[in-house]
Design a protein around this motif. Structure first.
Motif, mmCIF file in Angstrom:
data_model
loop_
_atom_site.group_PDB
_atom_site.id
_atom_site.type_symbol
_atom_site.label_atom_id
_atom_site.label_comp_id
_atom_site.label_asym_id
_atom_site.label_seq_id
_atom_site.Cartn_x
_atom_site.Cartn_y
_atom_site.Cartn_z
ATOM 1 N N LEU A 1 9.319 -2.214 -7.907
ATOM 2 C CA LEU A 1 8.879 -2.620 -7.103
ATOM 3 C C LEU A 1 8.292 -4.380 -6.258
ATOM 4 N N MET A 2 9.108 -4.892 -7.168
ATOM 5 C CA MET A 2 9.014 -5.778 -6.996
ATOM 6 C C MET A 2 10.898 -6.568 -6.610
ATOM 7 N N LYS A 3 11.855 -5.321 -6.608
ATOM 8 C CA LYS A 3 12.601 -5.784 -5.544
ATOM 9 C C LYS A 3 12.464 -5.112 -3.964
ATOM 10 N N ILE A 4 11.400 -4.113 -4.267
ATOM 11 C CA ILE A 4 11.089 -3.894 -2.594
ATOM 12 C C ILE A 4 10.819 -5.058 -1.906
ATOM 13 N N SER B 1 11.242 -8.034 -3.032
ATOM 14 C CA SER B 1 12.485 -9.029 -2.456
ATOM 15 C C SER B 1 13.704 -9.165 -0.911
ATOM 16 N N GLY B 2 13.433 -7.358 -1.077
ATOM 17 C CA GLY B 2 14.166 -7.423 -0.069
ATOM 18 C C GLY B 2 15.389 -6.537 -0.394
ATOM 19 N N LEU B 3 15.664 -6.952 -1.865
ATOM 20 C CA LEU B 3 17.035 -5.603 -2.433
ATOM 21 C C LEU B 3 16.590 -4.188 -2.439
ATOM 22 N N TYR B 4 15.535 -3.934 -2.404
ATOM 23 C CA TYR B 4 15.773 -2.030 -1.871
ATOM 24 C C TYR B 4 14.301 -2.333 -0.761
ATOM 25 N N ARG B 5 14.335 -0.581 0.286
ATOM 26 C CA ARG B 5 13.862 -0.526 1.462
ATOM 27 C C ARG B 5 12.649 0.362 0.401
ATOM 28 N N PRO B 6 11.421 0.697 0.883
ATOM 29 C CA PRO B 6 10.760 1.926 -0.294
ATOM 30 C C PRO B 6 11.170 2.536 0.879
ATOM 31 N N GLU C 1 1.125 -1.431 -0.014
ATOM 32 C CA GLU C 1 0.166 -0.205 -0.080
ATOM 33 C C GLU C 1 0.766 1.595 -0.165
ATOM 34 N N ASN C 2 0.524 1.839 -1.082
ATOM 35 C CA ASN C 2 1.283 3.093 -1.151
ATOM 36 C C ASN C 2 2.355 3.503 -1.107
ATOM 37 N N ILE C 3 3.022 2.922 -2.268
ATOM 38 C CA ILE C 3 4.680 2.500 -1.666
ATOM 39 C C ILE C 3 5.514 3.325 -2.366
ATOM 40 N N PHE C 4 5.870 4.664 -1.655
ATOM 41 C CA PHE C 4 7.239 5.858 -2.632
ATOM 42 C C PHE C 4 8.607 5.267 -2.514
ATOM 43 N N LYS C 5 9.203 5.444 -3.851
ATOM 44 C CA LYS C 5 10.524 4.978 -3.876
ATOM 45 C C LYS C 5 11.228 6.518 -5.134
ATOM 46 N N SER C 6 12.228 6.805 -4.678
ATOM 47 C CA SER C 6 13.002 7.586 -5.421
ATOM 48 C C SER C 6 14.731 7.103 -5.220
ATOM 49 N N PHE C 7 15.165 7.594 -6.413
ATOM 50 C CA PHE C 7 16.184 7.085 -6.596
ATOM 51 C C PHE C 7 17.834 8.651 -7.348
#
Length: 514
Positions: free
Chosen positions: A54-57, A59-64, A16-22
């Motif tokens: 989204l899938m890397k978040i 699967s634990g590779l990225y943190r949101p 829910e409400n996943i945000f991610k920036s690089f």
């Protein structure tokens, strides 16, 4: 804007409400995903839509940066892939990376080997027996002692699935699982997916192949430009509607009709042979012509193209460009002769993964940006890259991004940009649309048409029959390293081409070029 929907009770996964920036650039904005147990849930969107992030978040590779993840209604926080595995989440990546020198059994239990009861020593016998049992349950027959390096890509994927099952996974993420396997192998994969589904395991499926998405999916979630667009039962969608949701517009013509004049012979290959790979290959391709190469996996298509480009030495045969015999002993020789090769394996032979988009795109033609032969004109280089980025829908803001941070499809577009910048006369495209979304495919097809219109000679190797039939003027079919058929556009027959690819001796050559 994110569309809010009611969340069904009892769902296995809720994001829910996943945000991610690089680097300050938003990649995901208020994205949501809801997956039920025993569901095949396809995640669709163009390259850059945010699917992989989204899938890397998950699967634990990225943190949101923000947002919540729930497993069976309980909040979950993943600091590493190991945390995700402990929650029953496993991802099978598009680019497989097994330990090739180790056995199948060793790969499956790597890092969690069964040990003898009273000693910290691997119980090899138990490891093999557990592997046999897992394969038996899934109806597969790969021997546990087989080296991973001896397996086909399809078999490696099966091993990855078994590895996921052995982890007692509740959710298995499959990223482009059929991108490098045959239709028959894909059919076997779908049987395994249905088996997993019957056991209550959820599959999150990512693919750009519309036919298999509708074949295997229960539900489809669409992302566009890092935002949630919607989630629908697969039976309520058709291909046109799905494409419009993905790209935000209708793609009126996937295969543009281009009929350029076929001019002089640009390339002629005579009696080309490389022992153990192909033999007695002869063909011509004219300026303005798109010549297709069809055949099953292992027929020798890529081997011919790589040898023609100087990556391997031919044992016999001649190559003529514009009527003049040339010696192509290395890729640099081929580049000097005005050739380009988009290779089948972009990560192994097409890109420097640790370098930027700009570095990769300008590398083959760097001299054109140099003053006095050695002073690099950075502004000119960046401007040329930006033009191609826009043409291939690679955002200019990302020109300095490392290639290994990109999705597979976006990496493929970097390879295309690299060669287009070099203005080649003869362009060999080996599976150029593998891992590319339908919107980008339409652009690639348009570019192929434009190149042919401008008089470039195009060789197109593809496993997608509609692609060959729509784009090519002629199709050469290979079987076990030999030409088994040749078909001119006015006599294209899909059934006959497939028979030729399977070595049918009754399939005659059909070529009516003047």
């Amino acid at each position: 804007m994110t569309t809010r929907q009611s969340i069904p009770n009892g769902d296995l996964l809720r994001m829910e409400n996943i945000f991610k920036s690089f680097s300050g650039v938003p990649v995901l904005r208020a994205v949501r995903l809801v997956v039920a147990s025993g569901e095949v849930h396809s995640l669709m969107g163009e390259n850059g839509a945010g699917k992989s992030t989204l899938m890397k978040i998950l699967s634990g590779l990225y943190r949101p940066d923000d947002g919540s993840i729930y497993i069976h209604g309980t909040p979950a926080h993943f600091r590493s892939p190991r945390d995700a595995l402990h929650q029953g989440i496993c991802m099978i990546h598009q680019e497989l990376n097994p330990v090739r020198a180790m056995t199948v059994a060793e790969n499956i239990f790597l890092g969690r080997e069964p040990c003898h009861r009273f000693m910290n020593v691997v119980n090899v016998g138990k490891q093999r027996e557990l592997t046999r049992k897992l394969f038996g349950e899934m109806g597969m027959s790969i021997h546990p002692n087989t080296k991973m390096g001896d397996l086909s890509v399809a078999e490696m994927q099966m091993v990855e699935i078994i590895k996921a099952i052995s982890n007692r996974s509740k959710i298995i993420i499959m990223d482009e699982p059929t991108s490098a396997i045959t239709n028959r192998e894909a059919g076997k994969l779908f049987e395994i997916i249905r088996n997993l589904k019957s056991q209550g395991i959820a599959i999150i499926y990512i693919s750009h192949k519309m036919d298999e998405v509708f074949c295997i999916s229960d539900r489809i979630t669409i992302l566009r430009d890092g935002q949630y667009i919607g989630s629908h039962p697969a039976r309520q969608l058709d291909q046109d509607t799905l494409v419009k949701l993905m790209v935000g517009r209708e793609i009126k013509e996937l295969f543009p009709k281009v009929n350029p004049d076929k001019k002089d012979v640009a390339l002629e290959v005579k009696d080309f042979t490389r022992r153990g790979k192909f033999q007695n290959i002869s063909f011509q391709v004219r300026k303005g012509e798109v010549l297709g190469f069809a055949g099953l996996v292992g027929a020798g298509r890529s081997e011919i193209m790589e040898t023609l480009f100087g990556m391997w030495r031919a044992d016999a045969g001649t190559v003529e460009i514009d009527g003049r015999e040339v010696q192509l002993q290395s890729p640099s020789d081929a580049i000097r002769q005005g050739m380009a090769l988009v290779t089948e394996n972009r990560q192994l032979t097409g890109l420097n993964l640790k370098a930027s988009i700009k570095f990769n795109v300008t590398l083959p033609g760097l001299r054109k940006f140099c003053r006095f032969g050695w002073i690099l004109q950075l502004q000119k280089e960046a401007g040329a890259v930006d033009v191609l980025c826009a043409k291939l829908r690679l955002p200019p803001r990302n020109r300095n991004q490392l290639v290994n941070e990109l999705s597979g499809g976006t990496q493929q577009k970097v390879v295309l940009a690299k060669w287009l910048l070099n203005d080649p006369r003869i362009i060999i495209l080996d599976e150029p649309t593998r891992g590319i979304d339908i919107g980008a495919k339409a652009e690639v097809y348009r570019i192929i048409g434009e190149l042919a219109q401008h008089g470039n000679a195009i060789i197109l190797v593809s496993s997608e029959m509609p692609e060959l039939l729509a784009l090519c003027d002629r199709i050469i079919v290979l079987y076990h390293g030999q030409i088994s058929g040749e078909f001119d556009r006015n006599v294209f027959d899909q059934e006959r081409i497939i028979k030729a690819a399977m070595g049918n001796a009754d399939t005659a050559t059909e070529n009516h070029n003047n």
